[in-house]
Write a protein that holds these residues in place. Sequence first.
Motif, short mmCIF file in Angstrom:
data_model
loop_
_atom_site.label_atom_id
_atom_site.label_comp_id
_atom_site.label_asym_id
_atom_site.label_seq_id
_atom_site.Cartn_x
_atom_site.Cartn_y
_atom_site.Cartn_z
N GLU A 129 19.11 -101.36 -5.78
CA GLU A 129 18.30 -100.82 -4.68
C GLU A 129 16.98 -100.24 -5.20
O GLU A 129 15.92 -100.45 -4.59
N GLU A 130 17.03 -99.55 -6.33
CA GLU A 130 15.80 -98.99 -6.90
C GLU A 130 14.86 -100.09 -7.35
O GLU A 130 13.64 -100.00 -7.15
N ARG A 168 18.41 -98.63 -13.87
CA ARG A 168 18.14 -98.60 -12.44
C ARG A 168 19.15 -99.44 -11.67
O ARG A 168 19.63 -100.46 -12.17
N SER A 169 19.41 -99.00 -10.46
CA SER A 169 20.30 -99.77 -9.59
C SER A 169 19.51 -100.90 -8.92
O SER A 169 18.28 -100.95 -8.98
N GLN A 172 14.68 -103.16 -6.20
CA GLN A 172 14.13 -103.82 -5.02
C GLN A 172 13.05 -102.97 -4.37
O GLN A 172 12.02 -103.47 -3.94
N SER A 173 13.27 -101.65 -4.31
CA SER A 173 12.26 -100.76 -3.74
C SER A 173 10.99 -100.76 -4.56
O SER A 173 9.86 -100.80 -4.02
#
Length: 216
Positions: free
Chosen positions: A164-165, A161-162, A167-168
């Motif tokens: 951003e993913e 996962r990146s 954190q989301s």
Amino acid sequence: MLKNSKYLLILLLCFMYVGYLHAQSTKIIQLSGLITSTGSDLPVAFVTIKNSSYNNQTFIANNEGYFSFVVHVGDTIQFSSVGYDPQTFIVPNVPDDKFTAHIQMRSLVIELPAVTPYPYASYEDYIAAFLAMRPGEDPVAVARRNLNPDAIAALARIVPRSAEEIQSYNSSQRHINMSNRNMNQRGNNQLLNPFAWAEFINQIKRGDFSRERLKY
């Protein structure tokens, strides 16, 4: 033998006295200064300064090119830094006990040989990759293949996962926890609450859940 020892002792004392007079005659001054690049006022930071005339005593200029230390008159001071031509400075004999010097160091321009990068290890690998290309393929078909749910699921299993993913996901979990905490702020499990069980049994006895009373 005793007379020779006396002569040697007197000679040694004379040498020591001459050395003491020479040391007293050597003047000590405070040497300060600023090191800049030749042709500009830009300071040269963290220059290595070595006093080769006094046990190779070494100093370092600060990030603004400023230095200050004690030297003797006539000492040879060497300035060196990566990317600059080394400079040599002789401490002059001045009437005061301090001297300010402006040292200019010439920047070295080193031309490196040209390097041609290749994305492949050999020409044969390039030919193989070029022949494996399919330039005539429909871009719409490529997009559909890449957006296939099975392909995306397979990539999701192996691709990490990146940021951003992650954190989301963390934000969603925090929101769910906050919502549950608002409904049950203490986070108690009602299945372990004896008062809740007693109220439930009383409701059964009163017939609160009977079919007759649940008719609309």
